[in-house]
Design a protein around this motif. Structure first.
Motif, PDB file in Angstrom:
ATOM      1  N   UNK A  37       0.824  -1.206   0.000  1.00  0.00           N
ATOM      2  CA  UNK A  37       0.000   0.000   0.000  1.00  0.00           C
ATOM      3  C   UNK A  37       0.860   1.258   0.000  1.00  0.00           C
ATOM      4  N   UNK A  38       0.525   2.172  -0.877  1.00  0.00           N
ATOM      5  CA  UNK A  38       1.145   3.494  -0.897  1.00  0.00           C
ATOM      6  C   UNK A  38       0.025   4.496  -0.640  1.00  0.00           C
ATOM      7  N   UNK A  39       0.131   5.217   0.461  1.00  0.00           N
ATOM      8  CA  UNK A  39      -0.943   6.138   0.828  1.00  0.00           C
ATOM      9  C   UNK A  39      -1.075   7.251  -0.201  1.00  0.00           C
ATOM     10  N   UNK A  40      -2.317   7.475  -0.645  1.00  0.00           N
ATOM     11  CA  UNK A  40      -2.603   8.527  -1.605  1.00  0.00           C
ATOM     12  C   UNK A  40      -3.526   9.547  -0.965  1.00  0.00           C
ATOM     13  N   UNK A  41      -3.912  10.568  -1.737  1.00  0.00           N
ATOM     14  CA  UNK A  41      -4.806  11.593  -1.198  1.00  0.00           C
ATOM     15  C   UNK A  41      -6.136  10.988  -0.793  1.00  0.00           C
ATOM     16  N   UNK A  42      -6.558   9.951  -1.510  1.00  0.00           N
ATOM     17  CA  UNK A  42      -7.768   9.210  -1.171  1.00  0.00           C
ATOM     18  C   UNK A  42      -7.451   7.724  -1.259  1.00  0.00           C
ATOM     19  N   UNK A  43      -7.488   7.022  -0.159  1.00  0.00           N
ATOM     20  CA  UNK A  43      -7.253   5.586  -0.157  1.00  0.00           C
ATOM     21  C   UNK A  43      -5.789   5.221  -0.354  1.00  0.00           C
ATOM     22  N   UNK A  44      -5.561   4.057  -0.954  1.00  0.00           N
ATOM     23  CA  UNK A  44      -4.214   3.544  -1.180  1.00  0.00           C
ATOM     24  C   UNK A  44      -4.047   3.114  -2.632  1.00  0.00           C
ATOM     25  N   UNK A  45      -2.818   3.157  -3.110  1.00  0.00           N
ATOM     26  CA  UNK A  45      -2.514   2.746  -4.474  1.00  0.00           C
ATOM     27  C   UNK A  45      -1.416   1.697  -4.464  1.00  0.00           C
ATOM     28  N   UNK A  46      -1.350   0.941  -5.554  1.00  0.00           N
ATOM     29  CA  UNK A  46      -0.313  -0.072  -5.671  1.00  0.00           C
ATOM     30  C   UNK A  46       0.967   0.570  -6.202  1.00  0.00           C
ATOM     31  N   UNK A  47       2.118  -0.082  -6.043  1.00  0.00           N
ATOM     32  CA  UNK A  47       3.386   0.505  -6.483  1.00  0.00           C
ATOM     33  C   UNK A  47       3.422   0.834  -7.968  1.00  0.00           C
ATOM     34  N   UNK A  48       2.820  -0.026  -8.820  1.00  0.00           N
ATOM     35  CA  UNK A  48       2.855   0.220 -10.260  1.00  0.00           C
ATOM     36  C   UNK A  48       2.101   1.491 -10.632  1.00  0.00           C
ATOM     37  N   UNK A  49       0.918   1.702 -10.016  1.00  0.00           N
ATOM     38  CA  UNK A  49       0.146   2.904 -10.330  1.00  0.00           C
ATOM     39  C   UNK A  49       0.870   4.156  -9.855  1.00  0.00           C
ATOM     40  N   UNK A  50       1.539   4.053  -8.734  1.00  0.00           N
ATOM     41  CA  UNK A  50       2.280   5.202  -8.216  1.00  0.00           C
ATOM     42  C   UNK A  50       3.427   5.576  -9.152  1.00  0.00           C
ATOM     43  N   UNK A  51       4.021   4.563  -9.800  1.00  0.00           N
ATOM     44  CA  UNK A  51       5.130   4.836 -10.721  1.00  0.00           C
ATOM     45  C   UNK A  51       4.660   5.375 -12.058  1.00  0.00           C
ATOM     46  N   UNK A  52       3.370   5.600 -12.210  1.00  0.00           N
ATOM     47  CA  UNK A  52       2.886   6.242 -13.425  1.00  0.00           C
ATOM     48  C   UNK A  52       2.026   5.374 -14.303  1.00  0.00           C
ATOM     49  N   UNK A  53       1.590   4.251 -13.783  1.00  0.00           N
ATOM     50  CA  UNK A  53       0.675   3.424 -14.555  1.00  0.00           C
ATOM     51  C   UNK A  53       1.324   2.259 -15.255  1.00  0.00           C
TER      52      UNK A  53
END
Length: 292
Positions: A37-53
């Motif tokens: 989990x990578x904390x985002x402004x709303x909820x959490x995102x996976x590492x791949x999405x955080x790296x830009x999709x």
């Protein structure tokens, strides 16, 4: 890619098979465990999405931060609409104290003779605006205080989760549904006012969201139970119809928002909101026909 489903209904993390989780990436909706989990402004995102999709299978612009229901995260104050709604309620409340007859002209009344005006008033007499204006009226400081506290506590996180437009639709549709059911079931000459219908709609939506995220439901169930108890105990002085209508409408709208499939998500969400609106309008039209 299909994810393993555990016997208890939880999914396995897509990066760590066998690690159960109830949390999904707010962008690609794949199950992610606490280590991913990578904390985002709303909820959490996976590492791949955080790296830009990369690796998500989405187009490049899909890497934009998304909220729980798939909308783009809006820059600026995430609680702006909630603050505006509370501000409107406060301004209307003050106007009711200083302007003679202000509340009487905007209160929800089905069909009644007003001796002060010397004529028949009410929704059935063509004053449709009362169904909406009554949502922003309050009769006492404790009344508006409790309702606005409920709107702030529940509305702020819902606005962040849904985005401004969807959250505003939830609020207004819940309030309208509460007014419609009050118009249908209450005595035509009985007055009703308050943001309780919208507030109960936020409660219903909060339950749906917490269930969707697999959070502990006991706090929101306790809140709903307490308010239902208060409604039952003071049913003679509380528009319980507005509470029930708002609660059901809020839950239905929220369910449509959070459970809409990713393919055609916006269209499905709009359709659910439209169905709730049409149901409310149908109730209003049928009641008007019965009274006139």
């Amino acid at each position: 890619m299909e994810q393993d489903q555990a016997p208890n209904g939880l999914s396995s993390c897509y990066r760590h098979p066998g690690v159960e989780t109830g949390i999904r990436c707010t962008r690609c909706e794949r199950p992610i465990c606490p280590d991913c989990m990578v904390e985002a402004s709303v909820g959490f995102q996976c590492p791949e999405c955080v790296r830009g999709g990369s690796g998500t299978g989405h187009a490049r612009d899909a890497s934009r931060p998304r909220n729980l229901v798939g909308g783009a995260v809006t820059a600026g104050d995430p609680h702006l609409v909630t603050k505006i709604l509370i501000g409107i309620n406060l301004v209307v409340f003050l106007a009711g104290w200083v302007v003679d007859g202000f509340v009487d002209r905007l209160t929800l009344v089905g069909y009644a003779f007003d001796p002060g005006l010397g004529r028949v008033v009410g929704v059935a007499d063509g004053e449709w605006y009362r169904l909406v204006t009554s949502m922003f009226l309050h009769e006492a400081p404790w009344h508006i205080g409790l309702n606005m506290l409920l709107v702030w506590v529940l509305g702020s996180p819902l606005e962040a989760a849904f985005g401004r437009a969807r959250y505003l639709a939830l609020y207004l549709l819940s309030g309208l549904a509460g007014s419609a059911l009050t118009y249908l079931l209450a005595a035509p000459n009985a007055g009703a006012l308050g943001a309780s219908g919208a507030g109960f709609g936020l409660m219903g939506a909060t339950f749906v969201v917490m269930r969707r995220l697999n959070h502990d439901l006991r706090p929101v169930l306790a809140l709903i139970g307490l308010n239902v108890l208060v409604t039952i105990v003071f049913r003679d002085s509380i528009a319980w119809e507005a509470h029930l209508g708002g609660l059901v409408a809020g839950a239905v709208v929220a369910f449509g928002l959070v459970r809409a499939p990713r393919s055609g998500r916006s269209a499905v969400q709009a359709a659910v909101c439209a169905l709730v609106l049409l149901a409310s309008v149908a109730i209003i039209v049928l009641r008007t026909a019965a009274l006139t």
